[in-house]
Design an enzyme around this catalytic site. Sequence first.
Site, short mmCIF file in Angstrom:
data_model
loop_
_atom_site.label_atom_id
_atom_site.label_comp_id
_atom_site.label_asym_id
_atom_site.label_seq_id
_atom_site.Cartn_x
_atom_site.Cartn_y
_atom_site.Cartn_z
N GLU A 126 -11.23 0.40 -3.68
CA GLU A 126 -10.58 0.93 -2.48
C GLU A 126 -9.32 1.69 -2.88
OE1 GLU A 126 -9.97 -2.69 -0.32
OE2 GLU A 126 -8.39 -3.39 -1.66
N ASP A 168 0.82 -1.22 0.00
CA ASP A 168 0.00 0.00 0.00
C ASP A 168 0.85 1.27 0.00
OD1 ASP A 168 -2.19 -1.77 0.28
OD2 ASP A 168 -1.98 -1.73 2.45
#
Length: 519
Positions: free
Chosen positions: A196, A35
Amino acid sequence: MKLVKAIASLLVTVTAGLASAQGYNNPVIPGFHPDPSVCRVGDDFYLVNSSFQFFPGVPVYHSKDLIHWEQVGHCLTRRTQLELKQSENAGGIWAPTIRHHNGKFYMITTNQANGGNFFVTADRPEGPWSDPVWVDQDGIDPTLFWDTDPKTGKERCYYVGNAWGGILLTEIDLNTGKRIGDRKVIWQGTGGRYPEGPHIYKRDGYYYLLIAEGGTEFSHKVTMARSKNIWGPYEGHPGNPVLTHLTQKGQDNMIQGVGHADIVEAPDGSYWAVALAFRWQTGTHHLLGRETFLTPVQWPKGKWPTFNGGNNIELKMDCRTLPQVVLPQPSSKITFAQGQELDMRLNYLCNPVEANYSLNERPGYLRMRAGNKTINQAGSPTFIGVRQTAIDQTYSTTIDAATLRNGARAGITAYMGKEYHYDIAIVKRDGNCIAQVTYRLGKMTHVEKEIALDGTAATIAISGTAHDYHFLLNGKEIAQMDARLISTETAGGFTGIYFGNFIDGPRGSYIDVKEISIE
């Protein structure tokens, strides 16, 4: 003197060659670094990653060229910032975003099991970072975006995140974290599962919305939409997905699961994206976790961007780069000094019981005391470790077990989670010291090897390869085990292998660690 000048001239030549080099190797930050989010301040880039159940949380990296990175700290170093109770290898800190605005750094993220969404601020990326400001909005994967209202000229701060089945936008008060006005799902992606990881960029009169879809496995991908109004409606990029290896041309690539990207503009006007992906290493398994990869982005004025010319991300990227600046890299040896802080690479499992660790009781050593948890249990056992960052890597240390009590064991582990790890340790039994190799695989615990020691000290090591982990006692291999059985595909979760030192057993047992070697 002539020899000194000749050497100096050679060094200048070598340095200049490095600066003008083309191409680079992926991943740019290897091992469990998922991420990624990046921002630029002047000529410097800063990047953060998810840290899940490990403490301190959210490592911060610095680079001058997006290729060579140096860790400069963590965002979350205090329990008031990072509560990790009940957090295992799918909990804790998810998907941070780093941004710089009006001279201040912001890092916003989700504490999945303990409080939800919050942000912290700092004047310097090295910290110290503030205590959390909690955001009055549920969901995950938050980001911040600042914009000027065209009608009033007032600056507004927007929160963007995953909620309500799509990408949600709302204005927030940066002082309190409270919502201001409406909130709205502005895009639901292209139909892939789990839309997301959003980020918004404003360019050429458009708001560009970059998200991840498909779940963070083989079907992961990056998609994009844009709108003239931040509230929408958003139209999808005609080439969606803009980045993925879930294609015929990507099916045999060693790099898989590409997604969750963030874009940054360099000082020369070029654009780049960081993204997570993982490397196959034994069949369709991976163990190092999701790593940070880099790709160029072509973004003509007024046009949609293209990632790496529509091509795959490769381990060896052949493209023009920024002038390359090699930054200092940590030593392969981790040592311990009285009165100093621990090496930045080291992490605890959850919030550490600080009384179980000491650099002061024996100068030059880290003392580790047995606590009330073992590495087979959730919570915070006495453990300290580093990410495995290369498929072929060896972690070793020397242990003197003279201070162990009967029933205690102290050693090192290849740790994916409390139910999936391989250990080599010294066990105290009936007053004798035994070297023991143990496998924990789900509900099964297996003792593979036991060897009686002549004394109380031994050098132990775990050596990872593409297919196996090898266990060494005083330089001699005594066991090996299939790597697939502790891979992410077997164990689940979102992390990667940590190599670590640990001690389990009755209270009062302790061990002194002089040095850790990672090669």
